[in-house]
Design a protein around this motif. Structure first.
Motif, PDB file in Angstrom:
ATOM      1  N   MET A   1       0.823  -1.191   0.000  1.00 30.26           N
ATOM      2  CA  MET A   1       0.000   0.000   0.000  1.00 30.26           C
ATOM      3  C   MET A   1       0.864   1.251   0.000  1.00 30.26           C
ATOM      4  SD  MET A   1      -2.652  -1.036   2.983  1.00 30.26           S
ATOM      5  CE  MET A   1      -3.215  -2.725   3.100  1.00 30.26           C
ATOM      6  N   ALA A   2       0.514   2.202  -0.858  1.00 30.10           N
ATOM      7  CA  ALA A   2       1.164   3.506  -0.841  1.00 30.10           C
ATOM      8  C   ALA A   2       0.347   4.399   0.072  1.00 30.10           C
ATOM      9  CB  ALA A   2       1.238   4.069  -2.250  1.00 30.10           C
ATOM     10  N   ALA A   3       0.243   4.012   1.316  1.00 31.04           N
ATOM     11  CA  ALA A   3      -0.646   4.674   2.264  1.00 31.04           C
ATOM     12  C   ALA A   3       0.151   5.184   3.459  1.00 31.04           C
ATOM     13  CB  ALA A   3      -1.743   3.712   2.699  1.00 31.04           C
ATOM     14  N   ASP A   4      -0.552   5.837   4.379  1.00 34.11           N
ATOM     15  CA  ASP A   4       0.076   6.421   5.559  1.00 34.11           C
ATOM     16  C   ASP A   4       0.180   5.345   6.642  1.00 34.11           C
ATOM     17  OD1 ASP A   4       0.846   7.869   7.761  1.00 34.11           O
ATOM     18  OD2 ASP A   4      -0.533   9.526   7.398  1.00 34.11           O
ATOM     19  N   TYR A   5       1.255   4.562   6.581  1.00 34.85           N
ATOM     20  CA  TYR A   5       1.414   3.454   7.523  1.00 34.85           C
ATOM     21  C   TYR A   5       1.501   3.907   8.976  1.00 34.85           C
ATOM     22  CZ  TYR A   5       2.312   0.796   3.274  1.00 34.85           C
ATOM     23  OH  TYR A   5       2.199   0.217   2.036  1.00 34.85           O
ATOM     24  N   PRO A   6       2.224   4.989   9.302  1.00 34.91           N
ATOM     25  CA  PRO A   6       2.256   5.418  10.701  1.00 34.91           C
ATOM     26  C   PRO A   6       0.864   5.722  11.254  1.00 34.91           C
ATOM     27  CG  PRO A   6       4.044   6.439   9.505  1.00 34.91           C
ATOM     28  CD  PRO A   6       3.196   5.751   8.476  1.00 34.91           C
ATOM     29  N   LYS A   7       0.009   6.354  10.439  1.00 36.25           N
ATOM     30  CA  LYS A   7      -1.360   6.633  10.881  1.00 36.25           C
ATOM     31  C   LYS A   7      -2.125   5.333  11.113  1.00 36.25           C
ATOM     32  CE  LYS A   7      -5.752   8.784   9.579  1.00 36.25           C
ATOM     33  NZ  LYS A   7      -6.553   7.603   9.942  1.00 36.25           N
ATOM     34  N   MET A   8      -1.940   4.371  10.219  1.00 34.22           N
ATOM     35  CA  MET A   8      -2.652   3.105  10.347  1.00 34.22           C
ATOM     36  C   MET A   8      -2.224   2.368  11.612  1.00 34.22           C
ATOM     37  SD  MET A   8      -2.488   2.105   6.321  1.00 34.22           S
ATOM     38  CE  MET A   8      -3.433   0.588   6.412  1.00 34.22           C
ATOM     39  N   VAL A   9      -0.930   2.403  11.916  1.00 30.58           N
ATOM     40  CA  VAL A   9      -0.440   1.777  13.150  1.00 30.58           C
ATOM     41  C   VAL A   9      -1.000   2.507  14.363  1.00 30.58           C
ATOM     42  CG1 VAL A   9       1.611   1.372  14.557  1.00 30.58           C
ATOM     43  CG2 VAL A   9       1.647   0.824  12.114  1.00 30.58           C
ATOM     44  N   ALA A  10      -1.011   3.840  14.312  1.00 35.06           N
ATOM     45  CA  ALA A  10      -1.553   4.620  15.423  1.00 35.06           C
ATOM     46  C   ALA A  10      -3.031   4.324  15.638  1.00 35.06           C
ATOM     47  CB  ALA A  10      -1.346   6.114  15.168  1.00 35.06           C
ATOM     48  N   ASP A  11      -3.775   4.178  14.549  1.00 31.70           N
ATOM     49  CA  ASP A  11      -5.202   3.853  14.665  1.00 31.70           C
ATOM     50  C   ASP A  11      -5.396   2.477  15.308  1.00 31.70           C
ATOM     51  OD1 ASP A  11      -5.963   6.245  13.502  1.00 31.70           O
ATOM     52  OD2 ASP A  11      -6.195   5.403  11.492  1.00 31.70           O
ATOM     53  N   LEU A  12      -4.561   1.520  14.897  1.00 29.63           N
ATOM     54  CA  LEU A  12      -4.648   0.185  15.490  1.00 29.63           C
ATOM     55  C   LEU A  12      -4.389   0.234  16.990  1.00 29.63           C
ATOM     56  CD1 LEU A  12      -4.686  -2.933  15.507  1.00 29.63           C
ATOM     57  CD2 LEU A  12      -2.286  -2.866  14.768  1.00 29.63           C
ATOM     58  N   LEU A  13      -3.339   0.932  17.396  1.00 25.34           N
ATOM     59  CA  LEU A  13      -2.974   0.983  18.811  1.00 25.34           C
ATOM     60  C   LEU A  13      -3.976   1.786  19.635  1.00 25.34           C
ATOM     61  CD1 LEU A  13       0.895   1.421  18.501  1.00 25.34           C
ATOM     62  CD2 LEU A  13      -0.403  -0.672  18.975  1.00 25.34           C
ATOM     63  N   GLU A  14      -4.632   2.761  18.996  1.00 24.25           N
ATOM     64  CA  GLU A  14      -5.691   3.505  19.697  1.00 24.25           C
ATOM     65  C   GLU A  14      -6.924   2.630  19.881  1.00 24.25           C
ATOM     66  OE1 GLU A  14      -9.435   5.559  19.952  1.00 24.25           O
ATOM     67  OE2 GLU A  14      -8.723   4.660  18.082  1.00 24.25           O
ATOM     68  N   PHE A  15      -7.181   1.773  18.905  1.00 21.72           N
ATOM     69  CA  PHE A  15      -8.360   0.912  18.945  1.00 21.72           C
ATOM     70  C   PHE A  15      -8.186  -0.250  19.921  1.00 21.72           C
ATOM     71  CE2 PHE A  15     -10.744  -2.788  17.400  1.00 21.72           C
ATOM     72  CZ  PHE A  15     -12.021  -2.258  17.282  1.00 21.72           C
ATOM     73  N   TYR A  16      -6.962  -0.802  19.972  1.00 26.51           N
ATOM     74  CA  TYR A  16      -6.746  -1.995  20.790  1.00 26.51           C
ATOM     75  C   TYR A  16      -5.355  -1.951  21.409  1.00 26.51           C
ATOM     76  CZ  TYR A  16      -6.568  -6.885  22.214  1.00 26.51           C
ATOM     77  OH  TYR A  16      -6.467  -8.041  22.960  1.00 26.51           O
ATOM     78  N   ALA A  17      -5.275  -2.113  22.716  1.00 27.35           N
ATOM     79  CA  ALA A  17      -4.000  -2.051  23.431  1.00 27.35           C
ATOM     80  C   ALA A  17      -3.256  -3.385  23.296  1.00 27.35           C
ATOM     81  CB  ALA A  17      -4.240  -1.719  24.897  1.00 27.35           C
ATOM     82  N   LEU A  18      -2.124  -3.345  22.618  1.00 30.22           N
ATOM     83  CA  LEU A  18      -1.313  -4.548  22.424  1.00 30.22           C
ATOM     84  C   LEU A  18      -0.220  -4.698  23.476  1.00 30.22           C
ATOM     85  CD1 LEU A  18      -0.839  -4.425  18.538  1.00 30.22           C
ATOM     86  CD2 LEU A  18      -2.311  -5.986  19.825  1.00 30.22           C
ATOM     87  N   LYS A  19      -0.113  -3.737  24.361  1.00 30.00           N
ATOM     88  CA  LYS A  19       0.975  -3.733  25.336  1.00 30.00           C
ATOM     89  C   LYS A  19       1.054  -5.040  26.106  1.00 30.00           C
ATOM     90  CE  LYS A  19       2.850  -1.077  29.228  1.00 30.00           C
ATOM     91  NZ  LYS A  19       4.213  -1.068  28.682  1.00 30.00           N
ATOM     92  N   ASP A  20       2.255  -5.645  26.096  1.00 24.38           N
ATOM     93  CA  ASP A  20       2.580  -6.865  26.839  1.00 24.38           C
ATOM     94  C   ASP A  20       1.769  -8.081  26.407  1.00 24.38           C
ATOM     95  OD1 ASP A  20       4.465  -5.490  28.343  1.00 24.38           O
ATOM     96  OD2 ASP A  20       3.002  -4.903  29.852  1.00 24.38           O
ATOM     97  N   LYS A  21       1.206  -8.061  25.193  1.00 21.90           N
ATOM     98  CA  LYS A  21       0.415  -9.198  24.718  1.00 21.90           C
ATOM     99  C   LYS A  21       1.169  -9.975  23.641  1.00 21.90           C
ATOM    100  CE  LYS A  21      -4.136  -7.452  25.875  1.00 21.90           C
ATOM    101  NZ  LYS A  21      -5.513  -7.181  25.429  1.00 21.90           N
ATOM    102  N   THR A  22       0.898 -11.279  23.594  1.00 23.12           N
ATOM    103  CA  THR A  22       1.404 -12.105  22.511  1.00 23.12           C
ATOM    104  C   THR A  22       0.372 -12.070  21.393  1.00 23.12           C
ATOM    105  OG1 THR A  22       2.621 -13.569  24.002  1.00 23.12           O
ATOM    106  CG2 THR A  22       2.080 -14.430  21.812  1.00 23.12           C
TER     107      THR A  22
END
Length: 203
Positions: A1-22
């Motif tokens: 994708m020629a898209a805004d990957y940092p924004k997409m990652v930020a949206d994912l982390l805002e939606f769901y907390a991955l901290k300390d998860k497998t």
């Protein structure tokens, strides 16, 4: 994708907390979105494409994330890897049976996150995937969805040649649809995407 990957990652982390998860990341080959792995305990990055796994390894080396990810070459329906969450990375619409894929994911983890193109996406239509995208989201209707959100970004191409290179493997329908962009520059195609959190049964 020629898209805004940092924004997409930020949206994912805002939606769901991955901290300390497998995380069991399905379709993770290629490595465009690997930055989310900095907050996770471990990412089991599963993909059935050896070339995509190779690209993932290169991306991990460049980002210094090799200690957080474990690339796994294999078929999702055949895996028994357990995790805290299964994350479908823009691949559920490519599954032969999206409903069965989510059902299998629910057996592997207590939560499932779907991260994929949204129904009605102009980009999905350009890529001739609109029917698969609609079917994959429709399949979620039979599961306990805890929350869902839609986000926006755009696919950006300097010219038609870049767009052609991106979709040339999508088939004749896609190639016909990009003819309208033949002489254009600074091409911007809206690509809405969605995130859905589904209750699982694993662990």
């Amino acid at each position: 994708m020629a898209a805004d990957y940092p924004k997409m990652v930020a949206d994912l982390l805002e939606f769901y907390a991955l901290k300390d998860k497998t995380v069991l990341a399905v379709g993770a080959g290629g490595g465009q979105l690997i930055e989310y792995g900095r907050t996770a305990r471990k990412v089991l990055a599963l993909d059935s494409d050896p070339q995509a796994i190779g690209k993932l390894r290169e991306s991990l080396r460049a980002a210094g994330l090799g200690d957080r990810f474990e690339p796994v070459l294999g078929d999702f329906f055949g895996t028994s890897l357990a995790a805290d969450v299964v994350l479908f990375e823009f691949c559920l619409h490519e599954m032969p049976d999206p409903g069965a894929a989510v059902e299998h994911a629910r057996a592997l983890a207590p939560e499932v996150v779907v991260f994929d193109h949204s129904p009605g996406s102009e980009w999905s239509a350009i890529a001739a995937e609109e029917l698969k995208v609609a079917a994959s989201w429709a399949a979620l209707g039979r599961f306990p969805v805890k929350k869902a959100r839609t986000y926006e970004t755009v696919q950006i191409f300097a010219n038609y040649d870049q767009l052609f290179e991106k979709v040339k493997g999508q088939g004749p329908a896609s190639l016909a649809r990009i003819e309208a962009y033949k002489w254009r520059t600074d091409i911007r195609i809206p690509m809405p995407y969605g995130l859905a959190l589904i209750e699982g049964r694993g662990r």
